[in-house]
Scaffold this motif. Structure first.
Motif, PDB file in Angstrom:
ATOM      1  N   ARG A  31      -5.689  -5.428  10.244  1.00 60.39           N
ATOM      2  CA  ARG A  31      -4.467  -6.178  10.563  1.00 60.39           C
ATOM      3  C   ARG A  31      -3.996  -7.141   9.430  1.00 60.39           C
ATOM      4  NH1 ARG A  31      -7.571  -5.583  14.800  1.00 60.39           N
ATOM      5  NH2 ARG A  31      -6.975  -4.714  16.819  1.00 60.39           N
ATOM      6  N   MET A  32      -2.865  -6.820   8.841  1.00 62.35           N
ATOM      7  CA  MET A  32      -2.313  -7.744   7.848  1.00 62.35           C
ATOM      8  C   MET A  32      -0.611  -7.348   8.068  1.00 62.35           C
ATOM      9  SD  MET A  32      -3.079  -5.854   4.395  1.00 62.35           S
ATOM     10  CE  MET A  32      -3.005  -3.965   4.332  1.00 62.35           C
ATOM     11  N   PRO A  33       0.130  -8.311   7.023  1.00 61.96           N
ATOM     12  CA  PRO A  33       1.713  -7.854   7.237  1.00 61.96           C
ATOM     13  C   PRO A  33       1.739  -6.380   7.025  1.00 61.96           C
ATOM     14  CG  PRO A  33       1.156  -9.912   6.208  1.00 61.96           C
ATOM     15  CD  PRO A  33      -0.042  -9.373   6.178  1.00 61.96           C
ATOM     16  N   GLY A  34       2.616  -5.812   7.742  1.00 65.90           N
ATOM     17  CA  GLY A  34       2.949  -4.274   7.584  1.00 65.90           C
ATOM     18  C   GLY A  34       2.027  -3.350   8.146  1.00 65.90           C
ATOM     19  N   ILE A  35       0.677  -3.995   8.802  1.00 63.72           N
ATOM     20  CA  ILE A  35      -0.094  -2.966   9.377  1.00 63.72           C
ATOM     21  C   ILE A  35      -0.628  -4.014  10.695  1.00 63.72           C
ATOM     22  CG2 ILE A  35      -2.359  -2.188   9.428  1.00 63.72           C
ATOM     23  CD1 ILE A  35      -1.934  -1.279   6.429  1.00 63.72           C
ATOM     24  N   ASN A  39      -0.166  10.231   6.504  1.00 60.37           N
ATOM     25  CA  ASN A  39       0.934  10.407   5.698  1.00 60.37           C
ATOM     26  C   ASN A  39       0.384  10.564   4.325  1.00 60.37           C
ATOM     27  OD1 ASN A  39       2.786  10.292   7.820  1.00 60.37           O
ATOM     28  ND2 ASN A  39       3.200   8.049   7.360  1.00 60.37           N
ATOM     29  N   PHE A  40      -0.855  10.026   3.923  1.00 59.86           N
ATOM     30  CA  PHE A  40      -1.282  10.352   2.566  1.00 59.86           C
ATOM     31  C   PHE A  40      -2.716  10.730   2.981  1.00 59.86           C
ATOM     32  CE2 PHE A  40       1.483   6.796   2.537  1.00 59.86           C
ATOM     33  CZ  PHE A  40       2.414   6.993   1.618  1.00 59.86           C
ATOM     34  N   SER A  41      -2.884  12.147   3.518  1.00 60.13           N
ATOM     35  CA  SER A  41      -4.124  12.715   3.558  1.00 60.13           C
ATOM     36  C   SER A  41      -4.851  12.958   2.392  1.00 60.13           C
ATOM     37  CB  SER A  41      -3.749  14.096   4.576  1.00 60.13           C
ATOM     38  OG  SER A  41      -3.051  14.773   3.962  1.00 60.13           O
ATOM     39  N   ASP A  42      -4.356  13.082   1.321  1.00 55.09           N
ATOM     40  CA  ASP A  42      -4.909  13.404   0.055  1.00 55.09           C
ATOM     41  C   ASP A  42      -5.903  12.272  -0.400  1.00 55.09           C
ATOM     42  OD1 ASP A  42      -2.782  11.908  -0.491  1.00 55.09           O
ATOM     43  OD2 ASP A  42      -2.531  12.972  -2.556  1.00 55.09           O
ATOM     44  N   VAL A  90       0.771  -1.172  -0.099  1.00 51.33           N
ATOM     45  CA  VAL A  90      -0.149   0.007  -0.013  1.00 51.33           C
ATOM     46  C   VAL A  90       0.825   1.388   0.019  1.00 51.33           C
ATOM     47  CG1 VAL A  90      -1.843   1.353   1.417  1.00 51.33           C
ATOM     48  CG2 VAL A  90      -1.824  -0.923   1.443  1.00 51.33           C
ATOM     49  N   GLN A  91       1.866   1.175   0.707  1.00 49.90           N
ATOM     50  CA  GLN A  91       2.749   2.292   1.008  1.00 49.90           C
ATOM     51  C   GLN A  91       3.310   2.761  -0.346  1.00 49.90           C
ATOM     52  OE1 GLN A  91       3.355   3.477   4.465  1.00 49.90           O
ATOM     53  NE2 GLN A  91       4.758   4.925   4.012  1.00 49.90           N
ATOM     54  N   SER A  92       4.037   1.599  -0.858  1.00 51.45           N
ATOM     55  CA  SER A  92       4.691   1.561  -2.154  1.00 51.45           C
ATOM     56  C   SER A  92       3.496   2.467  -3.214  1.00 51.45           C
ATOM     57  CB  SER A  92       5.110   0.434  -2.742  1.00 51.45           C
ATOM     58  OG  SER A  92       6.124  -0.086  -1.892  1.00 51.45           O
ATOM     59  N   GLU A  93       2.343   1.745  -3.381  1.00 54.34           N
ATOM     60  CA  GLU A  93       1.663   2.295  -4.269  1.00 54.34           C
ATOM     61  C   GLU A  93       1.265   3.845  -4.163  1.00 54.34           C
ATOM     62  OE1 GLU A  93      -0.292   1.165  -6.825  1.00 54.34           O
ATOM     63  OE2 GLU A  93       0.060  -0.624  -6.880  1.00 54.34           O
ATOM     64  N   LEU A  94       1.036   4.322  -2.923  1.00 55.10           N
ATOM     65  CA  LEU A  94       0.694   5.640  -2.581  1.00 55.10           C
ATOM     66  C   LEU A  94       2.115   6.575  -2.778  1.00 55.10           C
ATOM     67  CD1 LEU A  94      -1.626   5.082   0.440  1.00 55.10           C
ATOM     68  CD2 LEU A  94      -2.144   5.238  -2.135  1.00 55.10           C
ATOM     69  N   GLU A  95       3.279   6.120  -2.393  1.00 53.01           N
ATOM     70  CA  GLU A  95       4.200   6.814  -2.540  1.00 53.01           C
ATOM     71  C   GLU A  95       4.602   7.055  -4.069  1.00 53.01           C
ATOM     72  OE1 GLU A  95       7.319   4.585  -0.266  1.00 53.01           O
ATOM     73  OE2 GLU A  95       6.718   5.748   1.342  1.00 53.01           O
TER      74      GLU A  95
END
Length: 201
Positions: free
Chosen positions: A56-60, A72-75, A38-43
Motif C-alpha cells: 500500500r503506497m501512492p499508486g498501489i 503486466n510484467f510477468s518477466d 515502478v510502472q515507469s521503470e518497468l515500462e
C-alpha cells in the motif's frame, strides 16, 4: 544483480536499501516511492532480479493493483514488502505469482535471508503472516529506546552509531522499527509521536 525497492516510507526505504547494499555488495539497489514510478521503470525496459513492492503506497492500494502489476510484467520477479497483511491477502498474492511476502517488521538478518532465498529462485513466506504488523507501538526494545533518546537530542545516524557502539546500518534498522511501531514517516515524526505517546518527555 539489480534490485528495485518501492515504498513511500522514507525510513523503511533507506533502512532496507542500506541493509541490502551492505549485505549484498554486488547488488545494484534502486528505490522509488510510488506505484507509478515502478510502472515507469518497468515500462522503460529496465530488468531487475527482484522488485520489492510495498502493498500500500501512492499508486498501489492493495492486492488487486499488485496482482495486475505482476500480470503486466510477468518477466520480472516480485516480492511483497509490507507491514500489514492477512493470510488471505498473502495467499492471493502468492497465487498471482509473487515470489515472496516479507514483513517490514522482520529483523534485518531475516530480511536478507529472505531476499537471498528469492534471488536463488525459491519462494519465501513467513511462518506467521497474521502477526506481520508487529508488536504494539509502545513496546520498544531497550536498544530502540536508546536510539530514540539519541534522536531526541538531534544526533545524526553516524553519531548515534558511535554513541551506542553499533553499525550505522543497525541504527537505520532501529529507525525503521521505531517508525513502524509509531506510525511515523520520518525521524522528526518519530520523536513527535514518541512524545505524544509518553515514551519520552
Amino acid at each position: 544483480m539489480r534490485i528495485l525497492i518501492a515504498d513511500d516510507h522514507d525510513l523503511v526505504l533507506d533502512a532496507v536499501r542500506s541493509l541490502l547494499e551492505h549485505e549484498l555488495p554486488n547488488a545494484d539497489v534502486s528505490v522509488v516511492r510510488t506505484g507509478q514510478a515502478v510502472q515507469s521503470e518497468l515500462e522503460s525496459g529496465a530488468r531487475f532480479d527482484l522488485v520489492l513492492l510495498d502493498l500500500r503506497m501512492p499508486g498501489i492500494t492493495g492486492v488487486q493493483d499488485v496482482k495486475e502489476m505482476i500480470a503486466n510484467f510477468s518477466d520480472q520477479s516480485f516480492a511483497i514488502l509490507s507491514g500489514v497483511a492477512g493470510q488471505m491477502e498473502v495467499n492471493a498474492l502468492m497465487d498471482a505469482g509473487a515470489r515472496g511476502f516479507i514483513p517490514k517488521t522482520m529483523p534485518g538478518d531475516g530480511l536478507v535471508a529472505a531476499v537471498r532465498l528469492i534471488l536463488a529462485g525459491q519462494v519465501f513466506t513467513p511462518a506467521q503472516t497474521e502477526n506481520a504488523s508487529g508488536p504494539d507501538g509502545t513496546d520498544l526494545t531497550p536498544r530502540e529506546r536508546e536510539v530514540l533518546f539519541c534522536l531526541q537530542r538531534g544526533e545524526s545516524n553516524k553519531l548515534i552509531a558511535r554513541s551506542l557502539d553499533i553499525q550505522e546500518t543497525t541504527v537505520k534498522l532501529h529507525l525503521r522499527s521505531l517508525a513502524l511501531k509509531l506510525d511515523a514517516r520520518n525521524r522528526t515524526e518519530v520523536v513527535v509521536k514518541a512524545i505524544q505517546s509518553g515514551l519520552i518527555a
